[in-house]
Design a protein around this motif. Structure first.
Motif, short mmCIF file in Angstrom:
data_model
loop_
_atom_site.label_atom_id
_atom_site.label_comp_id
_atom_site.label_asym_id
_atom_site.label_seq_id
_atom_site.Cartn_x
_atom_site.Cartn_y
_atom_site.Cartn_z
N MET A 99 -34.73 54.23 5.27
CA MET A 99 -35.42 53.65 3.70
C MET A 99 -37.03 53.72 4.22
O MET A 99 -36.91 52.72 4.81
CB MET A 99 -34.86 52.10 3.38
N ALA A 100 -37.61 54.65 3.73
CA ALA A 100 -39.34 54.52 4.43
C ALA A 100 -40.24 52.44 3.39
O ALA A 100 -41.21 53.73 2.17
CB ALA A 100 -40.35 55.75 3.65
N PHE A 101 -39.34 51.66 3.15
CA PHE A 101 -40.31 51.00 2.41
C PHE A 101 -40.37 49.98 3.08
O PHE A 101 -39.41 49.38 4.37
CB PHE A 101 -39.49 50.51 1.16
N GLY A 133 -23.43 49.89 -8.55
CA GLY A 133 -22.11 48.94 -7.85
C GLY A 133 -23.02 48.78 -6.16
O GLY A 133 -21.52 48.89 -6.21
N ILE A 134 -23.77 48.52 -5.96
CA ILE A 134 -24.27 48.48 -4.85
C ILE A 134 -23.58 46.86 -4.22
O ILE A 134 -23.33 46.62 -3.24
CB ILE A 134 -25.07 48.41 -4.07
N VAL A 135 -24.20 45.82 -5.26
CA VAL A 135 -23.40 44.26 -4.63
C VAL A 135 -21.71 44.09 -4.43
O VAL A 135 -21.53 44.90 -4.90
CB VAL A 135 -23.88 43.14 -5.85
N GLY A 154 -30.40 61.46 -4.71
CA GLY A 154 -32.11 62.27 -4.62
C GLY A 154 -31.79 61.92 -3.25
O GLY A 154 -31.06 61.63 -2.17
N ALA A 155 -33.21 61.34 -3.01
CA ALA A 155 -33.70 61.63 -1.23
C ALA A 155 -32.78 59.74 -0.80
O ALA A 155 -32.67 59.56 -0.07
CB ALA A 155 -35.33 61.50 -1.90
N ALA A 156 -31.94 59.13 -2.01
CA ALA A 156 -31.94 57.59 -1.51
C ALA A 156 -30.15 57.60 -2.06
O ALA A 156 -30.34 58.21 -3.36
CB ALA A 156 -33.40 56.59 -1.76
N ALA A 161 -28.27 54.80 11.98
CA ALA A 161 -28.05 53.04 12.08
C ALA A 161 -27.58 52.43 10.71
O ALA A 161 -26.51 51.56 10.90
CB ALA A 161 -29.93 52.70 12.52
N MET A 162 -28.07 53.08 9.68
CA MET A 162 -27.27 52.40 8.55
C MET A 162 -25.48 52.05 8.85
O MET A 162 -24.83 51.56 8.27
CB MET A 162 -27.51 53.32 7.05
N LYS A 163 -25.08 53.68 9.19
CA LYS A 163 -23.81 53.61 9.31
C LYS A 163 -23.01 52.90 9.79
O LYS A 163 -22.09 52.39 9.91
CB LYS A 163 -23.77 55.68 9.18
N PHE A 202 -32.31 43.18 3.73
CA PHE A 202 -32.62 44.33 4.11
C PHE A 202 -34.02 44.11 3.45
O PHE A 202 -34.63 44.83 3.58
CB PHE A 202 -31.21 45.37 3.36
N LEU A 203 -34.01 43.84 1.45
CA LEU A 203 -35.05 44.29 1.15
C LEU A 203 -35.90 43.60 1.98
O LEU A 203 -36.96 43.60 1.57
CB LEU A 203 -34.84 43.62 -0.26
N HIS A 204 -36.13 42.19 2.53
CA HIS A 204 -37.26 41.80 2.94
C HIS A 204 -37.79 42.92 3.93
O HIS A 204 -38.72 42.47 3.22
CB HIS A 204 -36.64 39.87 2.88
C1 HEC Z 1 -39.31 55.77 -0.11
C2 HEC Z 1 -37.35 55.62 -0.39
C3 HEC Z 1 -37.50 54.57 -0.95
C4 HEC Z 1 -37.29 53.10 -1.61
C5 HEC Z 1 -39.02 53.44 -2.35
C6 HEC Z 1 -36.26 52.49 -1.17
N1 HEC Z 1 -35.62 52.98 -0.94
FE1 HEC Z 1 -33.70 52.37 -0.82
N2 HEC Z 1 -33.08 53.58 0.88
C7 HEC Z 1 -33.49 54.76 0.73
C8 HEC Z 1 -33.23 55.35 1.96
C9 HEC Z 1 -33.91 56.79 2.76
C10 HEC Z 1 -31.88 55.22 2.04
C11 HEC Z 1 -30.90 55.48 3.09
C12 HEC Z 1 -31.21 54.54 4.40
C13 HEC Z 1 -30.50 54.86 5.79
O1 HEC Z 1 -29.26 55.81 5.29
O2 HEC Z 1 -30.67 54.36 7.18
C14 HEC Z 1 -31.79 53.11 1.32
C15 HEC Z 1 -30.58 52.64 1.08
C16 HEC Z 1 -30.30 51.84 0.74
C17 HEC Z 1 -29.74 50.82 0.93
C18 HEC Z 1 -28.90 50.84 1.28
C19 HEC Z 1 -27.79 51.61 0.47
C20 HEC Z 1 -26.23 52.76 0.78
O3 HEC Z 1 -25.57 52.81 0.12
O4 HEC Z 1 -25.90 51.13 1.80
C21 HEC Z 1 -29.93 49.50 -0.02
C22 HEC Z 1 -29.02 48.62 -0.90
C23 HEC Z 1 -31.36 50.07 -1.02
N3 HEC Z 1 -32.33 51.00 -0.52
C24 HEC Z 1 -32.16 49.35 -1.88
C25 HEC Z 1 -33.46 49.61 -2.01
C26 HEC Z 1 -34.12 48.19 -2.97
C27 HEC Z 1 -33.48 47.77 -4.02
C28 HEC Z 1 -35.69 49.49 -2.76
C29 HEC Z 1 -36.83 48.63 -3.70
C30 HEC Z 1 -36.92 46.80 -3.58
C31 HEC Z 1 -35.55 49.89 -2.09
N4 HEC Z 1 -34.03 50.52 -1.58
C32 HEC Z 1 -36.59 51.22 -2.12
C33 HEC Z 1 -34.99 54.92 0.39
C34 HEC Z 1 -35.65 54.11 -0.40
#
Ligand code: HEC
Length: 217
Positions: free
Chosen positions: A187-189, A139-141, A132-134, A158-160, A174-176
């Motif tokens: 990713m707005a987190f 299978g992410i690992v 959806g929005a993300a 930037a991600m690409k 990344f998660l930190h």
């Molecule tokens: C507000 C929405 C949002 C939240 C909350 C969020 N993400 Fe994301 N995430 C995204 C988006 C949008 C992207 C794509 C980012 C980009 O292209 O720069 C992404 C990318 C990622 C990726 C890389 C995926 C790839 O295919 O390369 C990972 C891993 C990930 N997120 C994990 C998490 C985890 C775990 C959490 C919770 C701790 C989280 N995200 C919370 C929106 C979110």
């Protein structure tokens, strides 16, 4: 000239003397703290600081406070002195992704599933569920970065551009701090502070696969 007139003159002279002495004290205090000159042991760089220091010099309470006020600024100027010079250099901000990877052996995927609720607002995780929005995280690992097919058009540049696979260590970084690891990510987190919680979430992500990746030794 009678004595009354005499005392009037004497008074005027006295007042004039007081004025001169008084203004000398004030001028003295100001010039003593001109830029670059140490005041109370502090070297003052700017004019505004000079005015403040002149005030502080005239006010013993403020002067006593000055070292305490200067302390936080000093800390900010010299961040994170290495506690142990022999330890491997931790990443920026003192975060140690390798320590998170080491926690994986004892991490709790169930707790990670609960922690993942804040991610689930954006991320689908079921196999073949549409992104959806993300991007879907099934299978992410060890998946290459920016490789979810139905999200291909939406990844940030930037991600690409980041390259490589989502190793445990890269996931921890990344998660930190998403924007710290990939400046310009969409990713707005804000990120997860607690290393143990990051490990739990990664342990949960690991279960999102037909054959979960081996845990690090
Ligand atoms: C507000 C929405 C949002 C939240 C909350 C969020 N993400 Fe994301 N995430 C995204 C988006 C949008 C992207 C794509 C980012 C980009 O292209 O720069 C992404 C990318 C990622 C990726 C890389 C995926 C790839 O295919 O390369 C990972 C891993 C990930 N997120 C994990 C998490 C985890 C775990 C959490 C919770 C701790 C989280 N995200 C919370 C929106 C979110």
């Amino acid at each position: 000239m009678d004595s009354f007139e005499m005392s009037k003159i004497a008074g005027a002279v006295l007042a004039a003397l007081l004025l001169i002495v008084g203004s000398n004290v004030i001028i003295g205090a100001r010039t003593a703290s001109s830029p670059g000159q140490p005041v109370n042991g502090y070297t003052l760089p700017t004019d505004t600081a000079t005015a403040e220091a002149a005030q502080a010099a005239a006010d013993p309470v403020k002067t006593a406070e000055a070292p305490a006020l200067a302390a936080p600024a000093k800390d900010g100027a010299a961040p994170a002195p290495a506690k142990d010079a022999a330890a491997p250099a931790p990443a920026a901000g003192g975060f140690d992704a390798k320590a998170v990877v080491a926690l994986l052996a004892s991490a709790k995927a169930d707790d990670g599933a609960a922690g993942f609720k804040k991610c689930a607002a954006c991320h689908a995780v079921k196999k073949d569920a549409p992104s959806g929005a993300a991007p879907n995280l099934w299978g992410i690992v060890n998946r290459p970065k920016a490789a979810q097919a139905d999200f291909a058009a939406k990844y940030s540049d930037a991600m690409k551009a980041k390259g490589g696979e989502w190793t445990y260590e890269n996931l921890a970084l990344f998660l930190h701090q998403p924007k710290g690891y990939i400046a310009g990510t969409k990713m707005a987190f804000a990120g997860i502070k607690d290393p143990a919680e990051i490990a739990n979430v990664i342990a949960y992500l690991r279960t999102l696969a037909d054959a979960p990746a081996p845990l690090p030794n």
